[in-house]
Motif scaffolding. Sequence first.
Motif, short mmCIF file in Angstrom:
data_model
loop_
_atom_site.label_atom_id
_atom_site.label_comp_id
_atom_site.label_asym_id
_atom_site.label_seq_id
_atom_site.Cartn_x
_atom_site.Cartn_y
_atom_site.Cartn_z
N GLY A 266 43.06 107.80 168.66
CA GLY A 266 41.74 107.29 168.34
C GLY A 266 41.53 106.05 169.17
N VAL B 246 38.85 103.05 170.41
CA VAL B 246 37.58 102.33 170.29
C VAL B 246 37.58 101.29 171.39
N GLN C 256 38.52 101.49 162.79
CA GLN C 256 37.74 102.56 163.40
C GLN C 256 38.63 103.46 164.26
N ALA C 257 39.54 102.87 165.02
CA ALA C 257 40.45 103.65 165.85
C ALA C 257 41.35 104.53 164.98
N THR C 258 41.82 103.99 163.86
CA THR C 258 42.65 104.76 162.94
C THR C 258 41.85 105.92 162.36
N GLY C 259 40.60 105.68 161.99
CA GLY C 259 39.75 106.73 161.45
C GLY C 259 39.54 107.88 162.42
N LEU C 260 39.35 107.56 163.69
CA LEU C 260 39.19 108.60 164.71
C LEU C 260 40.46 109.43 164.84
N MET C 261 41.62 108.76 164.82
CA MET C 261 42.90 109.45 164.92
C MET C 261 43.09 110.38 163.73
N HIS D 173 40.79 111.70 161.81
CA HIS D 173 39.83 112.81 161.92
C HIS D 173 40.39 113.92 162.82
N LYS D 174 40.97 113.55 163.95
CA LYS D 174 41.53 114.55 164.87
C LYS D 174 42.71 115.28 164.22
N CYS E 58 43.77 101.41 170.77
CA CYS E 58 44.10 102.83 170.64
C CYS E 58 45.10 102.98 169.50
#
Length: 126
Positions: free
Chosen positions: A23, A25, A58-63, A65-66, A94
């Motif tokens: 993730g 950002v 936010q970066a953790t959330g994207l990770m 989600h994937k 990241c």
Amino acid sequence: MLIVTIESLPGYEIQAVYDHVTGLVAGAPNTIQDWSNVLSELGRPPDIPGELDLIRHQATGLMVHKARQLGANAIIGMRYESVHAGVQGWAGICAYGTAVWAQPVSLWARQQYGKMAEAGRVPPLS
């Protein structure tokens, strides 16, 4: 989602390894400085640590989600890395790790997992 910085989960058996997940950002390096200047002009002290924590979240959330898209219920070996691309380039944070399916095998892990499933943090066991 179970997220750990270690390579295993005590009380769990890793039954599937899906993939490396990230993730990222990123933004212009002067974004935080511009934001700090605006707050200073308004008479409020800038909260740079708070802003950086938000970006990290936010970066953790994207990770996560994937990892969920892959069908994982855990991420092992999770790390953060700050990235910077050139003097006038972009900067960011990241979050990365390995998406896995971790099956609880000990009594404690089964109880922990059940509570997290009830709270909607992990998928229920079939």
